[in-house]
Design a protein around this motif. Structure first.
Motif, PDB file in Angstrom:
ATOM      1  N   THR A  59       0.838  -1.200   0.000  1.00  0.00           N
ATOM      2  CA  THR A  59       0.000   0.000   0.000  1.00  0.00           C
ATOM      3  C   THR A  59       0.876   1.255   0.000  1.00  0.00           C
ATOM      4  N   LEU A  60       0.259   2.385  -0.382  1.00  0.00           N
ATOM      5  CA  LEU A  60       0.974   3.662  -0.474  1.00  0.00           C
ATOM      6  C   LEU A  60       0.568   4.557   0.691  1.00  0.00           C
ATOM      7  N   CYS A  61       1.552   5.102   1.390  1.00  0.00           N
ATOM      8  CA  CYS A  61       1.277   5.962   2.552  1.00  0.00           C
ATOM      9  C   CYS A  61       0.978   7.378   2.078  1.00  0.00           C
ATOM     10  N   LEU A  62      -0.255   7.845   2.323  1.00  0.00           N
ATOM     11  CA  LEU A  62      -0.641   9.193   1.888  1.00  0.00           C
ATOM     12  C   LEU A  62       0.156  10.285   2.593  1.00  0.00           C
ATOM     13  N   ASN A  63       0.643  10.015   3.790  1.00  0.00           N
ATOM     14  CA  ASN A  63       1.358  11.042   4.556  1.00  0.00           C
ATOM     15  C   ASN A  63       2.800  11.234   4.094  1.00  0.00           C
ATOM     16  N   THR A  64       3.344  10.268   3.348  1.00  0.00           N
ATOM     17  CA  THR A  64       4.752  10.373   2.936  1.00  0.00           C
ATOM     18  C   THR A  64       4.950  10.285   1.434  1.00  0.00           C
ATOM     19  N   ALA A  65       3.961   9.808   0.694  1.00  0.00           N
ATOM     20  CA  ALA A  65       4.110   9.635  -0.752  1.00  0.00           C
ATOM     21  C   ALA A  65       4.176  10.981  -1.449  1.00  0.00           C
TER      22      ALA A  65
ATOM     23  N   LYS B 129       3.212  12.927  -7.204  1.00  0.00           N
ATOM     24  CA  LYS B 129       3.197  12.124  -8.431  1.00  0.00           C
ATOM     25  C   LYS B 129       2.744  10.705  -8.145  1.00  0.00           C
ATOM     26  N   GLU B 130       3.207  10.146  -7.020  1.00  0.00           N
ATOM     27  CA  GLU B 130       2.815   8.781  -6.660  1.00  0.00           C
ATOM     28  C   GLU B 130       1.336   8.709  -6.305  1.00  0.00           C
ATOM     29  N   ILE B 131       0.831   9.732  -5.620  1.00  0.00           N
ATOM     30  CA  ILE B 131      -0.594   9.733  -5.258  1.00  0.00           C
ATOM     31  C   ILE B 131      -1.453   9.871  -6.507  1.00  0.00           C
ATOM     32  N   ALA B 132      -1.003  10.721  -7.455  1.00  0.00           N
ATOM     33  CA  ALA B 132      -1.768  10.913  -8.689  1.00  0.00           C
ATOM     34  C   ALA B 132      -1.774   9.657  -9.547  1.00  0.00           C
ATOM     35  N   ALA B 133      -0.822   8.749  -9.293  1.00  0.00           N
ATOM     36  CA  ALA B 133      -0.770   7.504 -10.076  1.00  0.00           C
ATOM     37  C   ALA B 133      -1.832   6.501  -9.630  1.00  0.00           C
TER      38      ALA B 133
ATOM     39  N   PRO C  44      -0.530  16.147   7.403  1.00  0.00           N
ATOM     40  CA  PRO C  44      -0.709  14.711   7.662  1.00  0.00           C
ATOM     41  C   PRO C  44      -2.138  14.371   8.100  1.00  0.00           C
ATOM     42  N   PHE C  45      -2.510  13.144   7.788  1.00  0.00           N
ATOM     43  CA  PHE C  45      -3.825  12.628   8.164  1.00  0.00           C
ATOM     44  C   PHE C  45      -3.664  11.622   9.293  1.00  0.00           C
ATOM     45  N   LYS C  46      -4.603  11.686  10.226  1.00  0.00           N
ATOM     46  CA  LYS C  46      -4.603  10.711  11.320  1.00  0.00           C
ATOM     47  C   LYS C  46      -5.657   9.626  11.094  1.00  0.00           C
ATOM     48  N   THR C  47      -6.744   9.994  10.422  1.00  0.00           N
ATOM     49  CA  THR C  47      -7.821   9.037  10.157  1.00  0.00           C
ATOM     50  C   THR C  47      -8.291   9.205   8.727  1.00  0.00           C
ATOM     51  N   LEU C  48      -9.011   8.191   8.221  1.00  0.00           N
ATOM     52  CA  LEU C  48      -9.569   8.266   6.874  1.00  0.00           C
ATOM     53  C   LEU C  48     -10.674   9.312   6.798  1.00  0.00           C
ATOM     54  N   ASP C  49     -11.312   9.601   7.936  1.00  0.00           N
ATOM     55  CA  ASP C  49     -12.338  10.645   7.950  1.00  0.00           C
ATOM     56  C   ASP C  49     -11.726  11.995   7.569  1.00  0.00           C
ATOM     57  N   GLU C  50     -10.482  12.232   7.991  1.00  0.00           N
ATOM     58  CA  GLU C  50      -9.803  13.478   7.616  1.00  0.00           C
ATOM     59  C   GLU C  50      -9.506  13.494   6.123  1.00  0.00           C
TER      60      GLU C  50
ATOM     61  N   GLU D  58      -9.207   2.649  -0.823  1.00  0.00           N
ATOM     62  CA  GLU D  58      -8.861   2.359   0.573  1.00  0.00           C
ATOM     63  C   GLU D  58      -7.942   1.155   0.691  1.00  0.00           C
ATOM     64  N   GLU D  59      -8.074   0.216  -0.258  1.00  0.00           N
ATOM     65  CA  GLU D  59      -7.269  -1.000  -0.177  1.00  0.00           C
ATOM     66  C   GLU D  59      -5.807  -0.760  -0.564  1.00  0.00           C
ATOM     67  N   VAL D  60      -5.529   0.351  -1.292  1.00  0.00           N
ATOM     68  CA  VAL D  60      -4.159   0.571  -1.774  1.00  0.00           C
ATOM     69  C   VAL D  60      -3.458   1.716  -1.036  1.00  0.00           C
ATOM     70  N   ILE D  61      -4.117   2.303  -0.042  1.00  0.00           N
ATOM     71  CA  ILE D  61      -3.490   3.410   0.698  1.00  0.00           C
ATOM     72  C   ILE D  61      -3.427   3.086   2.175  1.00  0.00           C
ATOM     73  N   THR D  62      -2.553   3.789   2.833  1.00  0.00           N
ATOM     74  CA  THR D  62      -2.455   3.705   4.286  1.00  0.00           C
ATOM     75  C   THR D  62      -2.021   5.071   4.798  1.00  0.00           C
TER      76      THR D  62
END
Length: 261
Positions: free
Chosen positions: A204-210, A213-217, A234-240, A256-260
């Motif tokens: 999975t891809l970490c939204l807080n560090t990616a 360009k990686e997020i747009a992929a 940074p995000f603490k929860t998916l609600d954010e 949701e399955e490919v991010i963390t």
């Protein structure tokens, strides 16, 4: 220079007087003047004009007439009522060095008459004052310029042997040097490239560090949404994550399955 002596009265003596012992002490550009008392012997209704204490350098001792000299120091002391006096007078003044030569110093009590100051009393000091000429060094612009000519000489090694002349580089050597420089530049550029954010062990891809360009992929995430996610972290929860503009519940469920976080 120190000098103190009793006042020797002018003839006839004024009724504005320097009384007792009068003296001075010169230290560099300052002079201290000491007078036992300054008195107004006029009628008690007769207020003096503005009075001044002045130290003069004269060519001849002051005799009560017109004089020529150099004013060395001076100050005004105000007015004195008739039949009154000022005791223990001490004045610390700026001192002006006279021109070179021997001078007779005179301490004068002078009164303003409405148009000029007139001398009312005076002390002639017995010891002459000798002023020395101090040369002034004037530097011309050329004084600070050093002009030295050098003959061309061959450089020698420490042993004294002549250094070998540099030979022009051959084409092959130039090409090798250019290739080495190009490789060095590529290596430096590669080191300067930002490193990709490490993925989690489960892929999975970490939204807080990616990177953006990686997020747009990620399938379904636009470039604008990726930029907003980078800006909002940074995000603490998916609600954010869901609160970011452009991120709907359906899209979040899809990725949701490919991010963390």
């Amino acid at each position: 220079m120190n000098n103190t002596q009793p006042n020797f009265a002018l003839s006839p003596r004024s009724n504005l007087q320097l009384n007792g012992r009068c003296g001075f002490n010169i230290q560099n550009d300052r002079v201290s003047i000491n007078i036992d008392s300054i008195a107004n012997q006029r009628d008690n209704t007769n207020l003096s004009g503005t009075l001044a204490i002045e130290l003069w350098a004269l060519k001849q001792p002051y005799q009560g007439e017109h004089f020529e000299g150099v004013a060395l120091a001076g100050t005004t002391i105000g007015e004195i009522q008739g039949q009154h006096f000022i005791p223990n007078c001490q004045y610390d003044l700026m001192f002006r060095e006279p021109p070179a030569g021997n001078w007779h110093l005179a301490l004068m009590l002078r009164e303003w008459n409405g148009a000029a100051y007139e001398t009312r009393d005076c002390v002639n000091f017995a010891v002459p004052y000798s002023a020395s000429w101090v040369p002034t060094v004037v530097k011309k612009p050329s004084d600070n310029v050093i002009s030295v000519s050098f003959n061309e000489t061959e450089k020698t090694e420490q042993t004294g042997a002549k250094a070998a002349a540099k030979k022009p580089a051959k084409p092959a050597e130039k090409a090798a040097a250019k290739a080495e420089l190009d490789q060095t530049a590529k290596t430096a550029a590669k080191k300067a490239e930002p490193k990709a954010a490490p993925k989690a062990q489960d892929g999975t891809l970490c939204l807080n560090t990616a990177s953006q360009k990686e997020i747009a992929a990620i399938k379904g995430v636009s470039t604008k949404l990726a930029a907003r996610l980078v800006e909002a972290r940074p995000f603490k929860t998916l609600d954010e994550v869901l609160k970011v503009k452009g991120m709907g519940a359906k899209l979040l469920a899809k990725i949701e399955e490919v991010i963390t976080l």
